[in-house]
Design a protein around this motif. Structure first.
Motif, PDB file in Angstrom:
ATOM      1  N   CYS A   5      51.464  43.748  34.207  1.00 52.51           N
ATOM      2  CA  CYS A   5      50.898  44.865  33.456  1.00 52.51           C
ATOM      3  C   CYS A   5      50.865  46.085  34.366  1.00 52.51           C
ATOM      4  O   CYS A   5      50.635  45.957  35.563  1.00 52.51           O
ATOM      5  CB  CYS A   5      49.494  44.524  32.955  1.00 52.51           C
ATOM      6  N   THR A   6      51.098  47.250  33.791  1.00 52.20           N
ATOM      7  CA  THR A   6      51.108  48.465  34.602  1.00 52.20           C
ATOM      8  C   THR A   6      50.122  49.520  34.110  1.00 52.20           C
ATOM      9  O   THR A   6      49.955  50.540  34.759  1.00 52.20           O
ATOM     10  CB  THR A   6      52.519  49.091  34.642  1.00 52.20           C
ATOM     11  N   THR A   7      49.473  49.270  32.988  1.00 45.23           N
ATOM     12  CA  THR A   7      48.459  50.188  32.479  1.00 45.23           C
ATOM     13  C   THR A   7      47.137  49.435  32.373  1.00 45.23           C
ATOM     14  O   THR A   7      47.111  48.208  32.243  1.00 45.23           O
ATOM     15  CB  THR A   7      48.823  50.739  31.089  1.00 45.23           C
ATOM     16  N   THR A   8      46.067  50.170  32.418  1.00 45.70           N
ATOM     17  CA  THR A   8      44.751  49.542  32.322  1.00 45.70           C
ATOM     18  C   THR A   8      44.592  48.796  31.008  1.00 45.70           C
ATOM     19  O   THR A   8      44.089  47.668  30.991  1.00 45.70           O
ATOM     20  CB  THR A   8      43.639  50.592  32.515  1.00 45.70           C
ATOM     21  N   SER A   9      45.037  49.376  29.910  1.00 42.10           N
ATOM     22  CA  SER A   9      44.887  48.689  28.623  1.00 42.10           C
ATOM     23  C   SER A   9      45.705  47.400  28.592  1.00 42.10           C
ATOM     24  O   SER A   9      45.244  46.380  28.065  1.00 42.10           O
ATOM     25  CB  SER A   9      45.248  49.606  27.455  1.00 42.10           C
ATOM     26  N   ALA A  10      46.895  47.393  29.182  1.00 36.80           N
ATOM     27  CA  ALA A  10      47.712  46.174  29.225  1.00 36.80           C
ATOM     28  C   ALA A  10      47.079  45.129  30.148  1.00 36.80           C
ATOM     29  O   ALA A  10      47.111  43.928  29.855  1.00 36.80           O
ATOM     30  CB  ALA A  10      49.132  46.498  29.674  1.00 36.80           C
ATOM     31  N   CYS A  11      46.491  45.563  31.258  1.00 33.02           N
ATOM     32  CA  CYS A  11      45.849  44.618  32.182  1.00 33.02           C
ATOM     33  C   CYS A  11      44.580  44.036  31.565  1.00 33.02           C
ATOM     34  O   CYS A  11      44.285  42.852  31.752  1.00 33.02           O
ATOM     35  CB  CYS A  11      45.571  45.294  33.522  1.00 33.02           C
ATOM     36  N   ILE A  12      43.839  44.832  30.819  1.00 34.28           N
ATOM     37  CA  ILE A  12      42.670  44.321  30.103  1.00 34.28           C
ATOM     38  C   ILE A  12      43.109  43.273  29.085  1.00 34.28           C
ATOM     39  O   ILE A  12      42.501  42.206  28.970  1.00 34.28           O
ATOM     40  CB  ILE A  12      41.876  45.470  29.447  1.00 34.28           C
ATOM     41  N   ALA A  13      44.191  43.549  28.368  1.00 34.01           N
ATOM     42  CA  ALA A  13      44.715  42.572  27.401  1.00 34.01           C
ATOM     43  C   ALA A  13      45.122  41.282  28.111  1.00 34.01           C
ATOM     44  O   ALA A  13      44.897  40.178  27.594  1.00 34.01           O
ATOM     45  CB  ALA A  13      45.893  43.170  26.633  1.00 34.01           C
ATOM     46  N   ALA A  14      45.701  41.386  29.303  1.00 29.41           N
ATOM     47  CA  ALA A  14      46.096  40.213  30.076  1.00 29.41           C
ATOM     48  C   ALA A  14      44.867  39.405  30.501  1.00 29.41           C
ATOM     49  O   ALA A  14      44.865  38.171  30.415  1.00 29.41           O
ATOM     50  CB  ALA A  14      46.911  40.627  31.303  1.00 29.41           C
ATOM     51  N   ASN A  72      38.998  49.967  43.111  1.00 35.19           N
ATOM     52  CA  ASN A  72      38.357  50.114  41.809  1.00 35.19           C
ATOM     53  C   ASN A  72      38.233  48.723  41.197  1.00 35.19           C
ATOM     54  O   ASN A  72      39.245  48.087  40.897  1.00 35.19           O
ATOM     55  CB  ASN A  72      39.199  51.033  40.915  1.00 35.19           C
ATOM     56  N   ILE A  73      36.996  48.252  41.052  1.00 32.26           N
ATOM     57  CA  ILE A  73      36.745  46.937  40.454  1.00 32.26           C
ATOM     58  C   ILE A  73      36.183  47.147  39.052  1.00 32.26           C
ATOM     59  O   ILE A  73      35.123  47.754  38.895  1.00 32.26           O
ATOM     60  CB  ILE A  73      35.753  46.115  41.301  1.00 32.26           C
ATOM     61  N   ILE A  74      36.898  46.656  38.071  1.00 28.43           N
ATOM     62  CA  ILE A  74      36.433  46.743  36.690  1.00 28.43           C
ATOM     63  C   ILE A  74      35.645  45.474  36.392  1.00 28.43           C
ATOM     64  O   ILE A  74      36.166  44.364  36.485  1.00 28.43           O
ATOM     65  CB  ILE A  74      37.613  46.923  35.713  1.00 28.43           C
ATOM     66  N   GLY A  75      34.376  45.675  36.081  1.00 30.81           N
ATOM     67  CA  GLY A  75      33.482  44.552  35.816  1.00 30.81           C
ATOM     68  C   GLY A  75      33.802  43.867  34.495  1.00 30.81           C
ATOM     69  O   GLY A  75      34.603  44.340  33.683  1.00 30.81           O
ATOM     70  N   ARG A  76      33.156  42.753  34.274  1.00 22.96           N
ATOM     71  CA  ARG A  76      33.393  41.952  33.073  1.00 22.96           C
ATOM     72  C   ARG A  76      33.168  42.754  31.793  1.00 22.96           C
ATOM     73  O   ARG A  76      33.950  42.670  30.859  1.00 22.96           O
ATOM     74  CB  ARG A  76      32.510  40.710  33.096  1.00 22.96           C
ATOM     75  N   ALA A  77      32.100  43.527  31.755  1.00 24.28           N
ATOM     76  CA  ALA A  77      31.835  44.341  30.562  1.00 24.28           C
ATOM     77  C   ALA A  77      32.934  45.378  30.356  1.00 24.28           C
ATOM     78  O   ALA A  77      33.288  45.695  29.222  1.00 24.28           O
ATOM     79  CB  ALA A  77      30.472  45.026  30.677  1.00 24.28           C
ATOM     80  N   GLY A  78      33.490  45.870  31.454  1.00 25.10           N
ATOM     81  CA  GLY A  78      34.534  46.886  31.376  1.00 25.10           C
ATOM     82  C   GLY A  78      35.823  46.403  30.745  1.00 25.10           C
ATOM     83  O   GLY A  78      36.558  47.185  30.148  1.00 25.10           O
ATOM     84  N   TRP A  79      36.129  45.107  30.885  1.00 21.48           N
ATOM     85  CA  TRP A  79      37.335  44.588  30.233  1.00 21.48           C
ATOM     86  C   TRP A  79      37.016  43.744  29.004  1.00 21.48           C
ATOM     87  O   TRP A  79      37.906  43.187  28.358  1.00 21.48           O
ATOM     88  CB  TRP A  79      38.263  43.857  31.208  1.00 21.48           C
ATOM     89  N   GLY A  80      35.734  43.679  28.633  1.00 22.25           N
ATOM     90  CA  GLY A  80      35.351  42.985  27.407  1.00 22.25           C
ATOM     91  C   GLY A  80      35.360  41.474  27.523  1.00 22.25           C
ATOM     92  O   GLY A  80      35.689  40.771  26.565  1.00 22.25           O
ATOM     93  N   ALA A  81      34.975  40.956  28.688  1.00 20.36           N
ATOM     94  CA  ALA A  81      34.954  39.510  28.896  1.00 20.36           C
ATOM     95  C   ALA A  81      33.994  38.830  27.926  1.00 20.36           C
ATOM     96  O   ALA A  81      32.937  39.377  27.588  1.00 20.36           O
ATOM     97  CB  ALA A  81      34.544  39.186  30.333  1.00 20.36           C
ATOM     98  N   ARG A  82      34.366  37.647  27.507  1.00 19.02           N
ATOM     99  CA  ARG A  82      33.468  36.812  26.727  1.00 19.02           C
ATOM    100  C   ARG A  82      32.374  36.265  27.641  1.00 19.02           C
ATOM    101  O   ARG A  82      32.571  36.146  28.852  1.00 19.02           O
ATOM    102  CB  ARG A  82      34.236  35.635  26.117  1.00 19.02           C
ATOM    103  N   LYS A  83      31.257  35.901  27.038  1.00 21.82           N
ATOM    104  CA  LYS A  83      30.177  35.277  27.797  1.00 21.82           C
ATOM    105  C   LYS A  83      30.634  33.876  28.202  1.00 21.82           C
ATOM    106  O   LYS A  83      31.186  33.141  27.386  1.00 21.82           O
ATOM    107  CB  LYS A  83      28.924  35.199  26.939  1.00 21.82           C
ATOM    108  N   PRO A  84      30.421  33.494  29.464  1.00 20.52           N
ATOM    109  CA  PRO A  84      30.802  32.139  29.878  1.00 20.52           C
ATOM    110  C   PRO A  84      29.941  31.088  29.176  1.00 20.52           C
ATOM    111  O   PRO A  84      28.794  31.354  28.809  1.00 20.52           O
ATOM    112  CB  PRO A  84      30.566  32.130  31.385  1.00 20.52           C
ATOM    113  N   LYS A  85      30.499  29.899  29.004  1.00 25.19           N
ATOM    114  CA  LYS A  85      29.746  28.795  28.403  1.00 25.19           C
ATOM    115  C   LYS A  85      28.616  28.364  29.329  1.00 25.19           C
ATOM    116  O   LYS A  85      27.552  27.970  28.883  1.00 25.19           O
ATOM    117  CB  LYS A  85      30.674  27.616  28.106  1.00 25.19           C
TER     118      LYS A  85
END
Length: 186
Positions: free
Chosen positions: A57-66, A21-34
């Motif tokens: 991190c052991t939960t998706t929300s914690a890994c997204i925060a990381a 399962n690959i969570i894309g940039r939009a899925g974790w709320g990545a900032r736009k690169p410079k």
């Protein structure tokens, strides 16, 4: 109020079963690169890292925060264009797209334009990452080979082999020395 977590993911079928399962940039709320710099594929190296901080991190929300924390640090403190790694892998068993397969990273000087940098989220100096996190790294690498993003004859190294650092942690470094494609001399 309940938090609703929306993730845009790619589920990859490997060997007839759902495996990655690959969570894309939009899925974790990545900032736009410079800015981005394209990287030709397939690459000849895979470089293994650990985040040290943030911790495991052991939960998706914690890994997204990381992932967000690492991206903020890399962009705001280091002045980099984006998160340095190609991918992060969490203890929740998900892979998180950083710069991805075909963008030059900022994770290993001298290897950024010819490697996929995979960061195992957590500090792996003394403990080994959980099995699901390690399995996801193996699956991610195999998927990269299958998709012709990583050369089938790739060399796997720990970050400490290409620059002065303790990364990817003593325990994880000992582990990856047993992996297929590990090379003691990059």
């Amino acid at each position: 109020m309940h938090e609703i977590l929306v993730t845009l993911t790619t589920v990859v079928v490997i060997g007839g079963s759902l495996a990655l399962n690959i969570i894309g940039r939009a899925g974790w709320g990545a900032r736009k690169p410079k800015f981005t710099q394209p990287m030709p594929n397939p690459v000849p190296f895979v470089v293994i890292h650990h985040s040290e901080s943030p911790g495991a991190c052991t939960t998706t929300s914690a890994c997204i925060a990381a992932m967000k924390s690492m991206q903020n640090y890399h962009m705001d403190h280091n002045g980099w264009a984006d998160i340095g790694y190609s991918f992060g892998v969490g203890g929740d068993g998900n892979a998180y797209e950083g710069r991805g397969w075909s963008t030059v990273g900022a994770h290993a000087p001298g290897y950024n334009n010819k490697s996929i940098g995979i960061c195992l989220i957590g500090n792996w100096m003394y403990a080994l990452p959980p099995d699901n996190q390690l399995q996801t790294v193996h699956q991610l690498i195999q998927y990269g080979v299958d998709q012709r993003k990583i050369n089938p004859e790739y060399k796997l190294v720990g970050h400490r082999q290409v620059t002065a650092t303790d990364c990817p942690g003593d325990r994880l470094f000992k582990e990856i020395q047993n992996w297929t494609h590990f090379t003691p001399k990059p």
